[in-house]
Design an enzyme around this catalytic site. Structure first.
Site, PDB file in Angstrom:
ATOM      1  N   ASP A 283       0.817  -1.212   0.000  1.00 54.70           N
ATOM      2  CA  ASP A 283       0.000   0.000   0.000  1.00 54.70           C
ATOM      3  C   ASP A 283       0.854   1.267   0.000  1.00 54.70           C
ATOM      4  OD1 ASP A 283      -2.520  -0.937  -0.298  1.00 54.70           O
ATOM      5  OD2 ASP A 283      -3.254  -0.357   1.674  1.00 54.70           O
TER       6      ASP A 283
ATOM      7  N   ASP B 218     -10.376  -6.427  11.112  1.00 52.72           N
ATOM      8  CA  ASP B 218     -10.159  -7.872  11.193  1.00 52.72           C
ATOM      9  C   ASP B 218     -10.980  -8.487  12.321  1.00 52.72           C
ATOM     10  OD1 ASP B 218      -8.607  -6.696  13.214  1.00 52.72           O
ATOM     11  OD2 ASP B 218      -6.757  -6.977  12.105  1.00 52.72           O
TER      12      ASP B 218
END
Length: 731
Positions: free
Chosen positions: A141, A445
């Site tokens: 990223d 998550d």
């Protein structure tokens, strides 16, 4: 043990419950806690408004501590341990093992150096698993050509590293960790060992020289077509999709130095544009899920953070023992391994090893229904990330899965995958809502794992004798507190969200499991009772207000026993988890620090975010520190160094208790006849313990002159705030 049909399971579950005497000991603590409640209700002050409200506040703080204590011990009451039988797996399924796609995520080449990232990647490529069924994907990223260059170097080095690992069965299979920790083994050929070490050293030097230069030279850029992609990158927040298949495992020419197949290796940097939300790590993971479905489409997905290298080459086979078990495997959605740290100091200065959580709490949560997904070191079924509810139709034909092949050459696949990782792909779809990792949560998550459990899938916690993964713990106090702040507000966000336990969870999950998760959901809420106990008794002591029974009172024994017995139990538990006495004391310090700073800021920030006043942000924990900071960390000297609101709170509370302790001792000395020491003994001891636990803070405020001391602005603000609070209390 086999059943009546001769079936031998691939894994076994055994109870490792507490001995009867330990349970009896815990029950005596509970009795003492009940006596404290009776005392608070029976001796509510009749006179004095301030005294009455202070007393009521103590009652509610202690009530909260008691409830949280009860939940914690309920979780730990009957833990279980799991054991796998990899030999049975090999006997029954060796030819039909499924494809496994491994996702490694990185976001910043400065905080997460490329050499560290590729060590993780190389350790994943070197698993004891058929290479033609193994694919490793790196999501970058940070869209760094330095990271891409490191990946290119790793793809070349892997041709020698992988056969070396398999020939000599080396552990761990991160070259940096192996050559740093392991002396030359007797079973490793001297010449071969030195050759591989030199290859790695040369590669590491090239990568670090290039990283220090800050850019890839023109000579290097000519080595691979992929570098041309960076000609069109405007910035890390504005660029096209970059997909490069560095090793195509299906290519018959993709061989190592021993003419054996190599696993597939893919570099991905998804498209980012300023007008599109990128959804942090969840967005990266979802892009990887889609891209991998086009290239390898392994039915098993495993993800790790870029600092968590493989420390156990059999971890994939361990996980498959659960997924491929004929009787119970079809129920299991994911396998969570513990998050272990390799750089923790002997006495765990910042309490980052999480020893007790992973050795005591997670086995208990597993017994109650299964752990949450913690974002790294986790094996998932692809189907549970791409579909919804579990049903018996999810029983898998592993032979059919292993025979599935994806056609197409690497260059064509690269072009087709670019659309899958584009910003516009997810528009008007269920990605981030009903498919993939969930968006809009501070701890995406954790929310994803909770959602998977609510859909009927089971989860399993597995802690093998040899740690599966080793990562890097924060090496400064601020890094630790910021990480704890992010975790606490993420857990609270799940608790209060529309898809959390209050709305969806209670319909799908048993109460015992929800209570288990509440240990973490309620982290942030612990800030208020803890702050109350740290501040109010000390300030009341300055006014001569007693909030505890006299030292000569029988009720004092209930308080003393509950506190001392619980702390003694915690100490024994910590030592049993391979901790040290000093490590336990450090853990108590960090326990108080994070509750009074990280959890407070996390709670406030979560409420503001959910109310729409602030936007969620993902903070990458730095994996590197300055040389001076690292040296102090090794010497176990607490690192402050930079101004922070967290340090403002920490220093203010430390100074407040120091001033109150001085005032309390002065009262005892000046008024011996009225036996002030008997009346205020508990508050003096409490304040003294808080002062003792804050000794590193006082050193940072007044005695240290190095760059890791507390900055002067923090000292000035905390002195002002603490003196003002004491002055108001004396009015």
């Amino acid at each position: 043990m086999g059943n009546s049909n001769g079936y031998l399971p691939l894994f076994e579950t055994k109870s490792s419950g507490r001995p009867f005497l330990i349970k009896l000991y815990v029950l005596t603590i509970f009795v003492a806690i009940c006596m404290i409640w009776v005392y608070r209700v029976s001796y509510l002050p009749v006179e004095g408004v301030l005294e009455r409200w202070a007393w009521i506040g103590m009652f509610f703080a202690e009530l909260w501590f008691s409830i949280y204590w009860f939940i914690t011990h309920l979780v730990r009451w009957n833990p279980i341990c799991r054991y796998t039988f990899k030999d049975r797996l090999s006997q029954r399924f060796e030819k039909d093992l499924p494809g496994v796609d491994i996702f490694v995520c990185t976001a910043d080449p400065e905080m997460e150096p490329p050499i560290m990232v590729i060590n993780t990647v190389l350790s994943m490529m070197a698993y004891d698993y058929p290479p033609e069924k193994l694919s490793v994907y790196l999501s970058d990223d940070g869209v760094s050509e330095l990271t891409f260059y490191a990946m290119l170097e790793a793809s070349r080095f892997s041709k020698y590293w992988l056969p070396f690992c398999k020939q000599f069965n080396v552990e761990p299979r991160s070259p940096e960790a192996y050559f740093h920790n392991e002396p030359l083994d007797d079973h490793v050929n001297d010449k071969e060992w030195l050759f591989i070490k030199k290859l790695y050293g040369d590669m590491k030097n090239r990568i670090e020289v290039t990283s220090n230069q800050g850019q890839v030279s023109e000579e290097i850029r000519k080595e691979h077509k992929g570098f041309s992609e960076w000609d069109f990158v405007s910035s890390r927040h504005d660029h096209q999709t970059i997909v490069q298949i560095l090793i195509d495992g299906r290519d018959p020419l993709a061989m190592d130095s021993e003419a054996q197949r190599l696993p597939t290796l893919v570099y991905l940097s998804r498209e980012k544009r300023p007008q599109y939300p990128h959804n942090f790590k969840a967005g990266a993971m979802n892009a990887l899920i889609r891209v991998s479905s086009m290239i390898s489409n392994g039915p098993i997905i495993m993800n790790v953070d870029c600092d968590m290298y493989s420390n156990n080459s059999n971890s994939i086979r361990d996980a498959l023992c659960f997924f491929m078990d004929e009787e119970k495997g079809h129920e299991i959605g994911y396998i969570q391994f513990p998050q272990s740290m390799k750089n923790v100091t002997k006495n765990d200065l910042y309490g980052n090893s999480l020893k007790v959580i992973f050795k005591m709490e997670f086995p208990g949560i597993d017994a109650n229904g299964g752990p949450m997904y913690i974002g790294t070191g986790c094996f998932h079924r692809r189907v549970n990330l791409c579909e919804r509810k579990h049903c018996n139709e999810h029983e898998v034909d592993w032979k059919r899965e292993s025979d599935m092949k994806i056609e197409g050459n690497a260059r064509d696949l690269e072009e087709e995958c670019k659309a899958l990782a584009s910003c516009a792909y997810e528009e008007n779809t269920q990605w981030g809502k009903e498919v993939g990792l969930m968006y809009g949560y501070l701890l995406e998550d954790g929310m994803t794992g909770f959602s998977i459990r609510c859909r009927g899938w089971r989860s399993v916690y597995f802690n093998p004798e040899r740690k599966a993964f080793l990562g890097l713990a924060p090496t400064t106090l601020l890094q630790t507190l910021v990480q704890q702040e992010r975790w606490s507000k993420g857990e609270l966000h799940i608790l209060l969200s529309r898809r959390g336990p209050f709305f969806d969870g209670y319909k799908s999950l048993p109460l015992r499991l929800l209570l288990s998760y509440c240990i973490y959901f309620l982290w942030a809420a612990n800030c208020f009772p803890t702050l109350y106990y740290v501040v109010v008794p000390s300030l009341c002591m300055l006014r001569g207000i007693s909030l505890f029974p006299k030292a000569s009172s029988p009720w004092f024994q209930a308080f003393a026993y509950a506190i001392l017995a619980d702390r003694a139990y915690g100490l024994v538990e910590f030592l049993w988890c391979d901790g040290t006495l000093q490590g336990w004391w450090n853990d108590q310090r960090i326990w108080m620090f994070k509750r009074t700073t990280s959890y407070l800021v996390g709670f406030c920030d979560t409420i503001l975010t959910m109310a729409g006043f602030t936007n969620p942000a993902f903070v990458v924990t730095a994996k590197v520190s300055s040389a001076d900071s690292c040296e102090r960390y090794e010497q176990e000297i607490m690192e402050f160094g930079v101004p922070s609101p967290l340090f403002d709170i920490l220093a203010t509370l430390a100074l407040l208790n120091m001033f109150c302790l001085i005032g309390g001792i002065r009262m005892v000395i000046s008024d011996v006849e009225n036996k002030v020491s008997d009346v205020l003994a508990s508050q003096i001891v409490l304040s003294g313990l808080i002062v003792l636990i804050n000794l590193p803070v006082y050193q940072g405020l007044f005695f240290r002159k190095d760059s890791g001391s507390i900055p002067n602005p923090v000292t000035l603000k905390s002195l002002t705030a603490s003196l003002l609070a004491c002055s108001i209390a004396l009015l």
